[in-house]
Design an enzyme around this catalytic site. Structure first.
Site, PDB file in Angstrom:
ATOM      1  N   ASN A  72      44.853 -10.515  14.751  1.00 36.92           N
ATOM      2  CA  ASN A  72      43.917 -11.500  15.303  1.00 36.92           C
ATOM      3  C   ASN A  72      42.891 -11.909  14.252  1.00 36.92           C
ATOM      4  O   ASN A  72      42.564 -11.143  13.336  1.00 36.92           O
ATOM      5  CB  ASN A  72      43.253 -11.001  16.588  1.00 36.92           C
ATOM      6  CG  ASN A  72      42.562  -9.667  16.468  1.00 36.92           C
ATOM      7  OD1 ASN A  72      42.962  -8.810  15.682  1.00 36.92           O
ATOM      8  ND2 ASN A  72      41.519  -9.469  17.236  1.00 36.92           N
ATOM      9  N   GLU A  77      49.118 -12.305  18.474  1.00 38.13           N
ATOM     10  CA  GLU A  77      50.455 -12.775  18.868  1.00 38.13           C
ATOM     11  C   GLU A  77      50.663 -14.238  18.487  1.00 38.13           C
ATOM     12  O   GLU A  77      51.700 -14.617  17.930  1.00 38.13           O
ATOM     13  CB  GLU A  77      50.660 -12.632  20.382  1.00 38.13           C
ATOM     14  CG  GLU A  77      50.609 -11.209  20.895  1.00 38.13           C
ATOM     15  CD  GLU A  77      49.210 -10.799  21.345  1.00 38.13           C
ATOM     16  OE1 GLU A  77      48.232 -11.176  20.660  1.00 38.13           O
ATOM     17  OE2 GLU A  77      49.099 -10.101  22.362  1.00 38.13           O
TER      18      GLU A  77
END
Ligand code: THU
Length: 157
Positions: free
Chosen positions: A61, A74
């Site tokens: 992230n 993701e």
């Protein structure tokens, strides 16, 4: 008429893994959480996937002082993978959070929508493996199971 949607998932522990390819992907993802840029939340997320060629690709992230600009591990990983390996299929994706939690962290709503889009595009399910720091692992055979009754491009035809 009453109807129901059910989801199948598996739960096991890191110590019971015998599949060395899976272990390699999980270990690489755990390490990669260190690359998170998360000075605001201190929530370090690693994501790692395997392509059908066997290659491992990793992401983390990346936050921003303007909070909504931040991107989850993701989606960061998926954007990179879809643009760099457009003709390859993602077979499995691991998510790991470097925090002492009792249960693995599932992808957020935006990431679920993105995962489903990628699955549909590549016409192949992505096995999702969520790993907790205490070794608990939850696995789904397809990311579609995380977002039942989802909106997709077929409605736009
Ligand atoms: N985050 C992820 O990277 N993946 C998830 O599945 C949940 C949330 C990130 C976004 C933000 O940087 C931090 O974790 C706290 O929400």
């Amino acid at each position: 008429m009453q109807k129901k949607i059910t989801i199948d998932y598996q739960e096991y522990n890191y110590d019971s893994i015998t599949d060395l390819d899976l272990k390699e992907l999980i270990d690489a993802t755990i390490q990669f959480a260190d690359n998170a840029y998360a000075p605001y939340s201190k929530f370090h997320v690693g994501a790692g996937l395997r392509l059908n060629t066997g290659k491992i690709v990793k992401g983390a992230n990346m936050e921003n002082a303007s909070y909504p600009v931040s991107i989850c591990a993701e989606r960061n990983l998926l954007s990179h993978t879809v643009s760099n390996y457009p003709n390859q299929k993602i077979t499995m994706l691991v998510v790991y959070v470097d925090k002492d939690l009792k249960v693995p962290v599932p992808p957020c709503g935006l990431c679920r929508q993105t995962l489903v889009e990628v699955e549909i595009r590549q016409n192949h399910p992505i096995q999702l493996i969520m790993v907790a720091k205490n070794g608990t692992i939850i696995t789904l055979k397809s990311c579609k199971d995380l977002l039942p009754w989802s909106f997709d491009g077929s409605f736009l035809d």
